[in-house]
Structures are given as C-alpha cells and as structure tokens.
Write an enzyme that holds these catalytic residues in place. Sequence first.
Site, PDB file in Angstrom:
ATOM      1  N   GLY A  98     100.167  26.032  34.608  1.00 21.12           N
ATOM      2  CA  GLY A  98      99.387  25.754  36.060  1.00 21.12           C
ATOM      3  C   GLY A  98      98.128  26.686  36.080  1.00 21.12           C
ATOM      4  N   HIS A  99      97.318  26.759  34.938  1.00 21.20           N
ATOM      5  CA  HIS A  99      96.288  27.665  35.026  1.00 21.20           C
ATOM      6  C   HIS A  99      95.457  27.304  33.849  1.00 21.20           C
ATOM      7  CE1 HIS A  99      99.187  30.028  32.532  1.00 21.20           C
ATOM      8  NE2 HIS A  99      98.225  30.200  31.773  1.00 21.20           N
ATOM      9  N   ALA A 100      94.166  28.057  33.720  1.00 27.95           N
ATOM     10  CA  ALA A 100      93.368  27.975  32.330  1.00 27.95           C
ATOM     11  C   ALA A 100      93.029  29.522  32.063  1.00 27.95           C
ATOM     12  CB  ALA A 100      92.048  27.177  32.837  1.00 27.95           C
TER      13      ALA A 100
END
Length: 137
Positions: free
Chosen positions: A50-52
Amino acid sequence: MLNNCQIIELPKINDPRGNLTFIETDKHVPFNIQRVFYLYDVPGGASRAGHALKTCQQFLIAMSGSFDVVLDDGYQQKKFHLNRSYYGLYICPMIWREIDNFSSGSVCMVLASAFYNENDYYREYQEFLTSVRSEQQ
C-alpha cells in the site's frame, strides 16, 4: 512505466537432493542489492504494502506459498500471481503496489536497491497520483 515491471525467471539447478536457485546483483536483478527483508505470518484476508517508492527498486519472490501483487503506475493496473521460488517480480520506482491473497504459510522475500528511508515512500495514494501526473505534464 508499468511495462518495465516484469516477472524474471531465476536460475534453477535441479538436484534429487533438493533444488537450488541463486540471485546475483546486476545479472538477475537490475540493481545492486542493498537490503533484504521478508513478510511472513500474514493473517488471512490481510494485505501488505500500500505504498510507492520514489527511487528504490524492488524484486519480490514467493519463497513459500503464494500471493498476488497489484501494480499501479497512476494510469493502469496490472496483477501478478507469485507462487514459485524461482520467479521474481521486478518493480521499478514510482509504482504503487498492493500485496494480498496470501496463502497459508507464505513468505514474500524482497530485495531492495536502497536502505530503508521513510522519505522515499508515498504512503497516500492521492499524493502518489498527484506526483505521477504532474511529472507527465
């Protein structure tokens, strides 16, 4: 950018005593490995990531069991199912990732091109989208 993310087959040496797979920097992964970590004991129904990452490259391997990885470049999404320890998923920078559908006993090993740096993360999807779309203009 999503097209740069791909499954890479790793060497597999078959042996009746047990198989062996190895990974070499700049040969099997397109970066110098600076950090290794792994996810395990993920409860059923839970998701991870749930991130970049702004600059860090990663390579994910299902060491045991299976899981799904959904990648998003801000314009399109692509889903990968990892379930073999001799395949890895290369993820370039500026790709949002979600990992879910973990099978019981699964282990996800991650090779990273950089040491942990909280400032390299986008943790809010909307902030990631704003950044990606401003770079395209």
